[in-house]
Design an enzyme around this catalytic site. Structure first.
Site, PDB file in Angstrom:
ATOM      1  N   ALA A  66       0.787  -1.208   0.102  1.00  0.00           N
ATOM      2  CA  ALA A  66      -0.029  -0.010   0.002  1.00  0.00           C
ATOM      3  C   ALA A  66       0.763   1.187   0.021  1.00  0.00           C
ATOM      4  O   ALA A  66       2.110   1.211   0.316  1.00  0.00           O
ATOM      5  CB  ALA A  66      -0.791  -0.060   1.296  1.00  0.00           C
ATOM      6  N   GLY A 112      -0.346  -5.085   0.563  1.00  0.00           N
ATOM      7  CA  GLY A 112      -1.585  -4.923  -0.232  1.00  0.00           C
ATOM      8  C   GLY A 112      -1.313  -5.743  -1.602  1.00  0.00           C
ATOM      9  O   GLY A 112      -2.324  -6.021  -2.258  1.00  0.00           O
ATOM     10  N   GLU A 115      -2.179  -9.323  -1.292  1.00  0.00           N
ATOM     11  CA  GLU A 115      -3.572  -9.150  -0.814  1.00  0.00           C
ATOM     12  C   GLU A 115      -4.244  -9.175  -2.273  1.00  0.00           C
ATOM     13  O   GLU A 115      -5.352  -9.852  -2.518  1.00  0.00           O
ATOM     14  CB  GLU A 115      -3.953  -8.095   0.015  1.00  0.00           C
ATOM     15  CG  GLU A 115      -3.638  -8.642   1.569  1.00  0.00           C
ATOM     16  CD  GLU A 115      -3.963  -7.667   2.456  1.00  0.00           C
ATOM     17  OE1 GLU A 115      -4.518  -7.842   3.649  1.00  0.00           O
ATOM     18  OE2 GLU A 115      -3.163  -6.475   2.403  1.00  0.00           O
ATOM     19  N   GLU A 135       2.779  -6.392   7.326  1.00  0.00           N
ATOM     20  CA  GLU A 135       2.167  -5.445   8.103  1.00  0.00           C
ATOM     21  C   GLU A 135       2.683  -5.160   9.689  1.00  0.00           C
ATOM     22  O   GLU A 135       2.531  -4.115  10.235  1.00  0.00           O
ATOM     23  CB  GLU A 135       0.553  -5.572   8.006  1.00  0.00           C
ATOM     24  CG  GLU A 135       0.135  -5.106   6.565  1.00  0.00           C
ATOM     25  CD  GLU A 135       0.101  -6.212   5.636  1.00  0.00           C
ATOM     26  OE1 GLU A 135      -0.462  -6.236   4.540  1.00  0.00           O
ATOM     27  OE2 GLU A 135       0.872  -7.336   5.966  1.00  0.00           O
TER      28      GLU A 135
END
Length: 258
Positions: A66, A112, A115, A135
């Site tokens: 991200a 992300g 993901e 994370e």
């Protein structure tokens, strides 16, 4: 449609969506996520598109994570809204889409990025790819479906190990644990992804869509019922009659998606 952060190209039923922020290692900011939502909705609705390949620009990263700078002002309420939006508008949209999506992982797929790859139906990785969910090094946990999809793909024990240590793993290891389907040399990544997708596109489209729905329901209380409903529903299609007839007549079926 004009995009600022992604590239979309369709050729003979194959749509390739490329996250085009190479200088930022294709990090997912809010604008990129919004464009992915628009592009996938359009591809799923487009009768000229049979399936999608999702990849990142350049050789270094599929998506390195991200955009961390956008997280600095979040609080519990805004983080809830953001994560819910990403789940609904991007991750679940891809996973529950009626057309096959292949993630072509061309480098780092972290946070992300992993993901996003896990939301795809099939993952093909370049041999230099590295994947992980780091994370906890930021004091966070995965928020775009990582705890759920990783557990479903590799099992609880390995998911706990990867998420709690925050260690990235290489592509061969990812294949061994079932996180990616195949590993190929980097220069063969897109050709192999297209080869697999075109094989899927030679099958009955409505059956493929029903299979995706049923597999996504695996492990839920509705899983078997979803499978039975999808199986029975196929008998209302021309493609099922064509497929059975072609088998009995020892010829190649001609599917029309009807």
């Amino acid at each position: 449609m004009s995009y600022q952060n992604i590239l979309v190209e369709t050729n003979d039923r194959v749509c390739v969506i490329t996250i085009n922020r190479e200088a930022k290692l294709n990090a997912l900011n809010k604008d990129t996520l919004a464009e992915l939502h628009t592009a996938f909705e359009a591809a799923f609705a487009d009768a000229q598109v049979g399936g999608i390949i999702l990849t990142g620009a350049g050789k270094k990263a599929f998506v390195a994570g991200a955009d961390i700078s956008e997280l600095t002002e979040l609080n519990t309420y805004s983080a809830t809204a953001m994560a819910t939006g990403v789940h609904d508008d991007v991750m679940n949209l891809i996973e529950n889409g009626p057309k096959p999506v292949i993630a072509a992982i061309n480098g780092y797929a972290l946070g992300g990025g992993l993901e996003l790859a896990m939301a795809a139906h099939i993952r093909i990785a370049a041999d230099n790819a590295k994947v992980g969910l780091p994370e906890v090094t930021l004091g966070l946990i995965p928020g775009y479906g990582g705890t759920q999809r990783l557990t479903a793909l590799v099992g609880k024990g390995k998911a706990l190990e990867m998420i709690l240590t925050a260690d990235a793993i290489d592509a061969p290891t990812a294949q061994t644990i079932g996180l990616v389907n195949q590993v190929v040399p980097a220069d063969e990544l897109l050709p192999k992804s297209e080869e697999i997708l075109r094989k899927i596109l030679s099958r009955a489209p409505l059956a493929v869509a029903n299979a995706i729905t049923a597999i996504n329901a695996a492990g839920t209380t509705d899983g078997y019922a979803t499978e039975i409903s999808g199986f029975a529903g196929c008998f209302n299609t021309t493609d099922t009659r064509e497929g059975i007839a072609a088998f009995l007549e020892k010829r190649k079926p001609v599917f029309t998606g009807k």
